[in-house]
Design a protein around this motif. Structure first.
Motif, short mmCIF file in Angstrom:
data_model
loop_
_atom_site.label_atom_id
_atom_site.label_comp_id
_atom_site.label_asym_id
_atom_site.label_seq_id
_atom_site.Cartn_x
_atom_site.Cartn_y
_atom_site.Cartn_z
N MET A 144 0.88 -1.25 0.03
CA MET A 144 0.05 0.08 0.00
C MET A 144 0.95 1.36 0.04
O MET A 144 1.93 1.46 0.56
CB MET A 144 -0.81 -0.04 1.19
CG MET A 144 -1.83 1.14 1.17
SD MET A 144 -3.17 1.06 2.36
CE MET A 144 -2.42 0.66 3.80
N ARG A 166 -0.46 4.80 0.58
CA ARG A 166 -0.95 5.80 1.54
C ARG A 166 -2.33 5.72 1.95
O ARG A 166 -3.16 4.96 1.10
CB ARG A 166 -0.72 7.06 0.95
CG ARG A 166 -1.42 7.49 -0.11
CD ARG A 166 -0.78 8.98 -0.56
NE ARG A 166 -1.68 9.48 -1.35
CZ ARG A 166 -1.69 9.51 -2.68
NH1 ARG A 166 -0.75 8.73 -3.19
NH2 ARG A 166 -2.55 9.98 -3.40
N ASN A 167 -2.64 6.20 2.85
CA ASN A 167 -4.05 6.41 3.30
C ASN A 167 -4.43 7.53 3.42
O ASN A 167 -3.73 8.74 3.54
CB ASN A 167 -4.21 5.79 4.61
CG ASN A 167 -4.13 4.05 4.67
OD1 ASN A 167 -4.84 3.58 3.95
ND2 ASN A 167 -3.51 3.61 5.81
N GLU A 168 -5.73 8.04 3.29
CA GLU A 168 -6.30 9.51 3.02
C GLU A 168 -7.72 9.19 3.52
O GLU A 168 -8.32 8.12 3.49
CB GLU A 168 -6.37 10.08 1.82
CG GLU A 168 -4.84 10.60 1.47
CD GLU A 168 -5.14 11.54 -0.20
OE1 GLU A 168 -6.52 11.63 -0.53
OE2 GLU A 168 -3.89 11.65 -0.41
N ILE A 169 -8.28 10.31 4.56
CA ILE A 169 -9.55 10.39 4.56
C ILE A 169 -10.19 11.34 3.95
O ILE A 169 -9.56 12.64 4.19
CB ILE A 169 -9.71 10.73 6.22
CG1 ILE A 169 -9.08 9.73 7.13
CG2 ILE A 169 -11.27 10.68 6.63
CD1 ILE A 169 -9.44 8.22 7.05
N ARG A 186 -14.58 9.51 4.90
CA ARG A 186 -14.42 8.09 4.12
C ARG A 186 -12.90 7.72 3.97
O ARG A 186 -12.19 8.58 3.19
CB ARG A 186 -15.03 7.88 2.99
CG ARG A 186 -16.47 8.07 3.35
CD ARG A 186 -17.27 7.97 2.01
NE ARG A 186 -17.23 6.38 1.75
CZ ARG A 186 -18.12 5.75 1.06
NH1 ARG A 186 -18.91 6.29 0.28
NH2 ARG A 186 -17.60 4.41 0.76
N ALA A 187 -12.25 6.60 4.39
CA ALA A 187 -10.94 6.14 4.26
C ALA A 187 -10.79 5.80 2.70
O ALA A 187 -11.46 5.09 2.29
CB ALA A 187 -10.80 5.06 5.27
N ARG A 188 -9.76 6.16 2.03
CA ARG A 188 -9.15 5.60 0.97
C ARG A 188 -7.55 4.98 1.12
O ARG A 188 -6.96 5.67 1.82
CB ARG A 188 -9.11 6.98 -0.06
CG ARG A 188 -10.33 7.66 -0.14
CD ARG A 188 -10.11 8.53 -1.37
NE ARG A 188 -11.51 9.35 -1.70
CZ ARG A 188 -11.54 10.07 -2.65
NH1 ARG A 188 -10.70 10.56 -3.21
NH2 ARG A 188 -12.74 10.65 -2.88
N LYS A 189 -7.55 3.94 0.39
CA LYS A 189 -6.27 3.54 0.42
C LYS A 189 -5.70 3.42 -1.05
O LYS A 189 -6.48 3.39 -1.94
CB LYS A 189 -6.31 2.00 0.67
CG LYS A 189 -6.39 1.81 2.04
CD LYS A 189 -6.59 0.20 2.66
CE LYS A 189 -7.08 0.10 3.99
NZ LYS A 189 -7.09 -1.06 4.51
N TYR A 190 -4.61 3.85 -1.23
CA TYR A 190 -3.92 3.96 -2.48
C TYR A 190 -2.58 2.89 -2.72
O TYR A 190 -2.07 2.74 -1.65
CB TYR A 190 -3.39 5.15 -2.59
CG TYR A 190 -4.27 6.46 -2.68
CD1 TYR A 190 -4.72 7.06 -4.09
CD2 TYR A 190 -4.65 7.11 -1.61
CE1 TYR A 190 -5.76 7.96 -3.93
CE2 TYR A 190 -5.57 7.96 -1.85
CZ TYR A 190 -6.24 8.45 -2.93
OH TYR A 190 -7.11 9.33 -2.78
N TYR A 191 -2.60 2.10 -3.71
CA TYR A 191 -1.69 1.28 -3.97
C TYR A 191 -0.74 1.56 -5.29
O TYR A 191 -1.16 2.28 -6.33
CB TYR A 191 -2.45 -0.19 -4.20
CG TYR A 191 -3.04 -0.51 -2.94
CD1 TYR A 191 -2.47 -1.42 -2.11
CD2 TYR A 191 -4.40 -0.25 -2.80
CE1 TYR A 191 -3.45 -1.80 -0.89
CE2 TYR A 191 -5.31 -0.50 -1.78
CZ TYR A 191 -4.43 -1.61 -1.04
OH TYR A 191 -5.32 -1.98 0.16
#
Length: 50
Positions: free
Chosen positions: A1, A3-6, A10-15
């Motif tokens: 992964m 990074r993560n963002e809100i 709502r949580a978002r995950k980026y790959y």
């Protein structure tokens, strides 16, 4: 992964796509083009290239 963002609560995950994954994606896209596949989707660029 990567990074993560809100966003908007709502949580978002980026790959990130690995070099191997990128090569497989290109090969599959070319195969689909040769077989009369539908129009390609968005361009996926390696991280850091724009």
């Amino acid at each position: 992964m990567d990074r993560n963002e809100i966003v908007d609560g709502r949580a978002r995950k980026y790959y990130r796509l690995t070099d191997e994954g990128n090569a497989l994606l290109r090969a599959e896209t070319q195969r689909a083009d040769r077989s009369g596949g539908r129009r390609r989707g968005p361009v996926i660029r390696p991280a850091g290239t724009g």
